[in-house]
Write a protein that holds these residues in place. Structure first.
Motif, PDB file in Angstrom:
ATOM      1  N   MET A  31      46.992  35.586  53.702  1.00  0.00           N
ATOM      2  CA  MET A  31      46.342  36.609  52.879  1.00  0.00           C
ATOM      3  C   MET A  31      46.019  36.114  51.478  1.00  0.00           C
ATOM      4  O   MET A  31      45.415  36.850  50.690  1.00  0.00           O
ATOM      5  N   THR A  32      46.409  34.892  51.167  1.00  0.00           N
ATOM      6  CA  THR A  32      46.309  34.391  49.796  1.00  0.00           C
ATOM      7  C   THR A  32      45.147  33.419  49.657  1.00  0.00           C
ATOM      8  O   THR A  32      45.133  32.370  50.304  1.00  0.00           O
ATOM      9  N   GLU A  33      44.180  33.768  48.818  1.00  0.00           N
ATOM     10  CA  GLU A  33      42.989  32.926  48.629  1.00  0.00           C
ATOM     11  C   GLU A  33      43.366  31.507  48.221  1.00  0.00           C
ATOM     12  O   GLU A  33      42.790  30.533  48.711  1.00  0.00           O
ATOM     13  N   GLU A  34      44.318  31.394  47.315  1.00  0.00           N
ATOM     14  CA  GLU A  34      44.685  30.077  46.803  1.00  0.00           C
ATOM     15  C   GLU A  34      45.291  29.202  47.892  1.00  0.00           C
ATOM     16  O   GLU A  34      45.038  28.000  47.956  1.00  0.00           O
ATOM     17  N   MET A  35      46.108  29.795  48.757  1.00  0.00           N
ATOM     18  CA  MET A  35      46.680  29.034  49.860  1.00  0.00           C
ATOM     19  C   MET A  35      45.601  28.640  50.868  1.00  0.00           C
ATOM     20  O   MET A  35      45.611  27.528  51.410  1.00  0.00           O
ATOM     21  N   LEU A  36      44.679  29.547  51.141  1.00  0.00           N
ATOM     22  CA  LEU A  36      43.596  29.233  52.077  1.00  0.00           C
ATOM     23  C   LEU A  36      42.740  28.092  51.555  1.00  0.00           C
ATOM     24  O   LEU A  36      42.334  27.203  52.315  1.00  0.00           O
ATOM     25  N   ALA A  37      42.477  28.083  50.257  1.00  0.00           N
ATOM     26  CA  ALA A  37      41.694  26.989  49.670  1.00  0.00           C
ATOM     27  C   ALA A  37      42.432  25.664  49.818  1.00  0.00           C
ATOM     28  O   ALA A  37      41.828  24.629  50.150  1.00  0.00           O
ATOM     29  N   LEU A  38      43.736  25.685  49.592  1.00  0.00           N
ATOM     30  CA  LEU A  38      44.546  24.478  49.747  1.00  0.00           C
ATOM     31  C   LEU A  38      44.562  24.024  51.209  1.00  0.00           C
ATOM     32  O   LEU A  38      44.435  22.827  51.504  1.00  0.00           O
ATOM     33  N   ALA A  39      44.696  24.979  52.129  1.00  0.00           N
ATOM     34  CA  ALA A  39      44.728  24.648  53.555  1.00  0.00           C
ATOM     35  C   ALA A  39      43.407  24.037  54.005  1.00  0.00           C
ATOM     36  O   ALA A  39      43.389  23.074  54.784  1.00  0.00           O
ATOM     37  N   LEU A  40      42.299  24.574  53.533  1.00  0.00           N
ATOM     38  CA  LEU A  40      40.988  24.029  53.907  1.00  0.00           C
ATOM     39  C   LEU A  40      40.819  22.610  53.379  1.00  0.00           C
ATOM     40  O   LEU A  40      40.251  21.749  54.063  1.00  0.00           O
ATOM     41  N   ALA A  41      41.315  22.359  52.171  1.00  0.00           N
ATOM     42  CA  ALA A  41      41.257  21.002  51.627  1.00  0.00           C
ATOM     43  C   ALA A  41      42.102  20.052  52.470  1.00  0.00           C
ATOM     44  O   ALA A  41      41.696  18.913  52.758  1.00  0.00           O
ATOM     45  N   ASN A  42      43.272  20.515  52.907  1.00  0.00           N
ATOM     46  CA  ASN A  42      44.133  19.691  53.751  1.00  0.00           C
ATOM     47  C   ASN A  42      43.503  19.456  55.119  1.00  0.00           C
ATOM     48  O   ASN A  42      43.638  18.366  55.705  1.00  0.00           O
ATOM     49  N   GLN A  43      42.812  20.464  55.640  1.00  0.00           N
ATOM     50  CA  GLN A  43      42.116  20.299  56.914  1.00  0.00           C
ATOM     51  C   GLN A  43      41.036  19.224  56.815  1.00  0.00           C
ATOM     52  O   GLN A  43      40.902  18.381  57.700  1.00  0.00           O
ATOM     53  N   ARG A  44      40.287  19.250  55.709  1.00  0.00           N
ATOM     54  CA  ARG A  44      39.240  18.239  55.523  1.00  0.00           C
ATOM     55  C   ARG A  44      39.853  16.844  55.419  1.00  0.00           C
ATOM     56  O   ARG A  44      39.344  15.889  56.013  1.00  0.00           O
ATOM     57  N   GLU A  45      40.953  16.729  54.674  1.00  0.00           N
ATOM     58  CA  GLU A  45      41.592  15.422  54.529  1.00  0.00           C
ATOM     59  C   GLU A  45      42.126  14.915  55.862  1.00  0.00           C
ATOM     60  O   GLU A  45      42.053  13.712  56.162  1.00  0.00           O
ATOM     61  N   ALA A  46      42.632  15.837  56.689  1.00  0.00           N
ATOM     62  CA  ALA A  46      43.171  15.448  57.988  1.00  0.00           C
ATOM     63  C   ALA A  46      42.091  15.281  59.048  1.00  0.00           C
ATOM     64  O   ALA A  46      42.378  14.811  60.146  1.00  0.00           O
ATOM     65  N   ALA A  47      40.860  15.684  58.712  1.00  0.00           N
ATOM     66  CA  ALA A  47      39.736  15.613  59.662  1.00  0.00           C
ATOM     67  C   ALA A  47      40.078  16.328  60.966  1.00  0.00           C
ATOM     68  O   ALA A  47      39.834  15.818  62.067  1.00  0.00           O
TER      69      ALA A  47
END
Length: 250
Positions: A110-126
């Protein structure tokens, strides 16, 4: 939702938003009474070294959990997995690797800031078989009977409406689907006031259910084959526990 429940949810949201911002700025997040705290009972140290080595550094730093649900969920190739309260994405990324390219791993937060961090981690992990969703664990934004496994890591205890969480989890699972959850659980003799004395709600302590309450909540939602196994103490009479249960196949 009552005013008190709304205030508690907002307190939780602010605390995890602050944790995400801290990680983005190079810090480390962990479940505890402070915004950022290193505690051996919580966080990335609960994962095996080989798992930590294969993850983006920020996913590990943002770990807020009290266990490692991916280690007990017995994930299989091709399964669809949902992580309730996915935070920085550590359990979603680990799940995605286990279910492989024919499977799918969803993260809900539910947290925008966590979702932004998760999306960045997803991109890094491909990680192409990953999708992060915004929403609450009391109202999961997925259709019924679409998920094979639901995992969660020290998040259900933070909900102010746990019956709704259990009902929604049951709804989205396919018949025969299962849960593999890490959560904080209290000894049955501890009342609500005694749990609150041992730690804050936002610190994953005061909102914890007892063993009996947890089992009763899952049973009321329709789950069977319920197992609640304590793994380590997080406070006096409070335990990190592995919770397993199944949605009946018919």
């Amino acid at each position: 939702m009552s005013e008190q429940s709304t205030e508690l949810r907002e307190t939780v949201r602010r605390r995890y938003a602050a944790a995400a911002v801290q990680v983005a700025e190079g810090g480390t997040a962990c479940c505890g009474p402070q915004a950022i705290e290193i505690d051996g009972n919580f966080g990335g140290g609960l994962y095996a070294a080989d798992e930590r080595a294969e993850l983006p550094a920020d996913a590990l730093a943002a770990s807020l959990g009290c266990g490692n649900p991916t280690a007990v969920a017995d994930l299989r190739e091709g399964e669809r997995v949902l992580d309730l309260g996915s935070g920085g994405g550590i359990d979603v990324l680990l799940s995605a690797r286990r279910v492989g390219p024919t499977g799918k791993a969803y993260g809900l937060d539910m947290t925008e800031e966590m979702l932004a961090l998760a999306l960045a981690n997803q991109r890094e992990a491909a990680a192409g078989n990953v999708e992060f969703l915004k929403g609450t664990i009391e109202a999961i934004p997925l259709p019924a009977s679409t998920i094979d496994v639901v995992i969660s890591n020290c998040v259900i205890n933070l909900s102010t409406d746990k019956p709704a969480v259990f009902a929604e989890t049951f709804r989205v699972l396919t018949p025969g689907g299962r849960i593999g959850v890490s959560d904080v659980v209290a000894d049955d003799h501890l009342g609500a006031e005694q749990r609150a004395e041992r730690g804050e709600y936002v610190g994953c302590i005061a909102g914890a259910l007892s063993f009996a309450e947890y089992r009763a909540g899952l049973e009321a939602a329709g789950f069977t084959d319920i197992e609640i196994t304590p793994t380590h103490a997080v406070a006096d009479g409070m335990h990190s526990a592995i919770v397993r249960a199944t949605k009946p196949a018919v």
